[in-house]
Design an enzyme around this catalytic site. Structure first.
Site, PDB file in Angstrom:
ATOM      1  N   LYS A 129     -14.511  -6.804  -6.095  1.00 46.81           N
ATOM      2  CA  LYS A 129     -14.694  -7.020  -4.665  1.00 46.81           C
ATOM      3  C   LYS A 129     -16.160  -7.337  -4.413  1.00 46.81           C
ATOM      4  O   LYS A 129     -17.049  -6.571  -4.815  1.00 46.81           O
ATOM      5  CB  LYS A 129     -14.236  -5.804  -3.864  1.00 46.81           C
ATOM      6  CG  LYS A 129     -12.709  -5.659  -3.898  1.00 46.81           C
ATOM      7  CD  LYS A 129     -12.206  -4.592  -2.966  1.00 46.81           C
ATOM      8  CE  LYS A 129     -10.674  -4.578  -2.957  1.00 46.81           C
ATOM      9  NZ  LYS A 129     -10.131  -3.428  -2.195  1.00 46.81           N
ATOM     10  N   GLU A 189      -2.325  -0.849  -8.886  1.00 44.70           N
ATOM     11  CA  GLU A 189      -3.766  -0.838  -8.689  1.00 44.70           C
ATOM     12  C   GLU A 189      -4.247   0.570  -8.353  1.00 44.70           C
ATOM     13  O   GLU A 189      -3.701   1.230  -7.466  1.00 44.70           O
ATOM     14  CB  GLU A 189      -4.113  -1.805  -7.552  1.00 44.70           C
ATOM     15  CG  GLU A 189      -5.586  -2.074  -7.381  1.00 44.70           C
ATOM     16  CD  GLU A 189      -5.844  -3.088  -6.281  1.00 44.70           C
ATOM     17  OE1 GLU A 189      -6.978  -3.072  -5.754  1.00 44.70           O
ATOM     18  OE2 GLU A 189      -4.941  -3.876  -5.933  1.00 44.70           O
ATOM     19  N   ASP A 208      -9.761  -0.508  -9.221  1.00 41.70           N
ATOM     20  CA  ASP A 208     -10.381  -0.949  -7.973  1.00 41.70           C
ATOM     21  C   ASP A 208     -11.544  -0.016  -7.646  1.00 41.70           C
ATOM     22  O   ASP A 208     -12.698  -0.322  -7.909  1.00 41.70           O
ATOM     23  CB  ASP A 208      -9.355  -0.981  -6.841  1.00 41.70           C
ATOM     24  CG  ASP A 208      -9.957  -1.513  -5.536  1.00 41.70           C
ATOM     25  OD1 ASP A 208     -11.147  -1.880  -5.523  1.00 41.70           O
ATOM     26  OD2 ASP A 208      -9.241  -1.561  -4.517  1.00 41.70           O
ATOM     27  N   ASP A 212      -0.530  -0.792  -4.655  1.00 46.90           N
ATOM     28  CA  ASP A 212      -1.872  -0.220  -4.571  1.00 46.90           C
ATOM     29  C   ASP A 212      -1.752   1.186  -3.993  1.00 46.90           C
ATOM     30  O   ASP A 212      -1.481   1.367  -2.810  1.00 46.90           O
ATOM     31  CB  ASP A 212      -2.767  -1.086  -3.687  1.00 46.90           C
ATOM     32  CG  ASP A 212      -4.220  -0.631  -3.705  1.00 46.90           C
ATOM     33  OD1 ASP A 212      -4.508   0.403  -4.338  1.00 46.90           O
ATOM     34  OD2 ASP A 212      -5.060  -1.316  -3.090  1.00 46.90           O
ATOM     35  N   LYS A 272       0.846  -1.188   0.000  1.00 41.31           N
ATOM     36  CA  LYS A 272       0.000   0.000   0.000  1.00 41.31           C
ATOM     37  C   LYS A 272       0.889   1.248   0.000  1.00 41.31           C
ATOM     38  O   LYS A 272       1.794   1.377   0.839  1.00 41.31           O
ATOM     39  CB  LYS A 272      -0.906   0.019   1.231  1.00 41.31           C
ATOM     40  CG  LYS A 272      -1.933  -1.098   1.255  1.00 41.31           C
ATOM     41  CD  LYS A 272      -3.086  -0.824   0.317  1.00 41.31           C
ATOM     42  CE  LYS A 272      -4.217  -1.823   0.522  1.00 41.31           C
ATOM     43  NZ  LYS A 272      -5.382  -1.521  -0.345  1.00 41.31           N
TER      44      LYS A 272
END
Length: 339
Positions: free
Chosen positions: A253, A206, A231, A180, A156
């Site tokens: 998701k 991402e 995403d 991400d 992240k």
């Protein structure tokens, strides 16, 4: 035989405070839906997530709204149930996901089948799951990697020192990295960073840009040195065709799209559009992760580490061996809530 519908909220303590570019979480609140017929119980999950307006009160109201429908709908196919529920829960796809997953689970158990066998060979190859390293001090991020040897890490980012972080983490592991940025970069930053990250064994990036930066995403898609996966830009079924023009792939998701039923439809459209396919999770228990991994063999990439980030789980089910999915040997999703 009639169905009984119930739900209960739980608190999931994390091993470490989990930070992304938007917020930090130390304890994740989640709701577990249970659908039972007296012999079998099916389980589904949705998390409390203020960013997506998923609050405890909203989930409670939504689940109470659909309780009568579920309790009078035994033996209907899950796709029929989903269509009924979607009319009532158009503004709460997190709740819709939890009910859809629980219904699929009990449906498969009643029919003595694993859930994944409805759309794939039970022995089909599945992608390795990544393990997420949240934003933290460099020393803590390193410590997490050392403590959890893993073949693929999702890193992240969204700090002033993103490239330096990856360079330093690369010094302690040869594992594949996925990045991400959670909407924290500009188009220019993304293109420049992608060139450097490619040589640091990064597989893809991402959602680097905010979801409303359409022109930026077009530029990034054409000029990035790495694949770009949607995403936040890909939440529901209607987003897939839009994303095919702006990204190289999508991250599905279940809570954002409303469960397993719409996820299967999204996979079909994405394949027709030649998009790379990934499915991801929230920080959630083994209930949600066991449901998510039922679609794993249909994907290119998987991020199903939500329960691995917990200090204490509330369920058994699917486990992981260095990224490899180890399915339960029971029917349905294989998940079982601890008593």
């Amino acid at each position: 035989m009639g169905l009984h519908f119930s739900f209960q909220f739980h608190e999931l303590p994390l091993q470490y405070p989990f930070t992304i570019s938007r917020y930090t979480v130390s304890v994740q609140k989640t709701v577990i839906v249970t659908i039972s017929n007296g012999m079998h119980s099916g389980y589904g999950e949705a998390t409390v997530n203020p960013y997506y307006h998923s609050t405890q009160q909203r989930l409670t109201d939504s689940l109470m709204k659909v309780k009568p429908i579920i309790e009078t709908s035994a033996e209907l196919h899950p796709e029929i149930i989903w269509k009924k529920l979607a009319l009532l829960l158009q503004d709460d796809y997190f709740a819709l996901c939890a009910v859809d997953m629980a219904y699929w689970d009990i449906y498969a158990k009643i029919n003595s089948k694993t859930l994944r066998s409805y759309w794939a060979d039970e022995q089909a190859k599945t992608p390795l799951t990544s393990y997420t390293i949240g934003i933290d001090s460099l020393e803590i991020m390193k410590q997490k990697i050392i403590e959890k040897p893993w073949p693929i890490y999702k890193i992240k980012l969204g700090t002033p020192n993103d490239i330096q972080i990856v360079e330093n983490l690369r010094k302690i592991t040869n594992s594949v990295f996925r990045i991400d940025a959670n909407c924290a970069w500009t188009a220019k930053q993304t293109i420049e960073n992608s060139k450097i990250l490619k040589y640091l064994n990064v597989e893809f990036i991402e959602q680097p840009l905010k979801s409303d930066d359409i022109e930026g995403m077009k530029k990034v898609k054409s000029e990035s040195y790495l694949p770009i996966i949607a995403d936040e830009s890909c939440q529901r079924e209607t987003d897939v065709s839009i994303c095919s023009e702006l990204f190289h792939g999508i991250n599905i998701k279940l809570m954002k799209c409303g469960g397993i039923t719409p996820a299967l439809r999204m996979i079909k459209v994405a394949r027709e559009s030649r998009l790379l396919l990934m499915a991801g999770c929230m920080t959630e228990s083994t209930i949600g992760i066991s449901g998510l991994t039922q679609i794993a063999s249909l994907l290119d990439y998987l991020d199903a580490d939500g329960a691995l980030l917990l200090r204490q789980d509330i369920a058994s089910g699917v486990t992981f061996n260095l990224g490899n999915i180890v399915y339960s040997n029971t029917f349905g999703t294989g998940a079982k809530l601890y008593t």
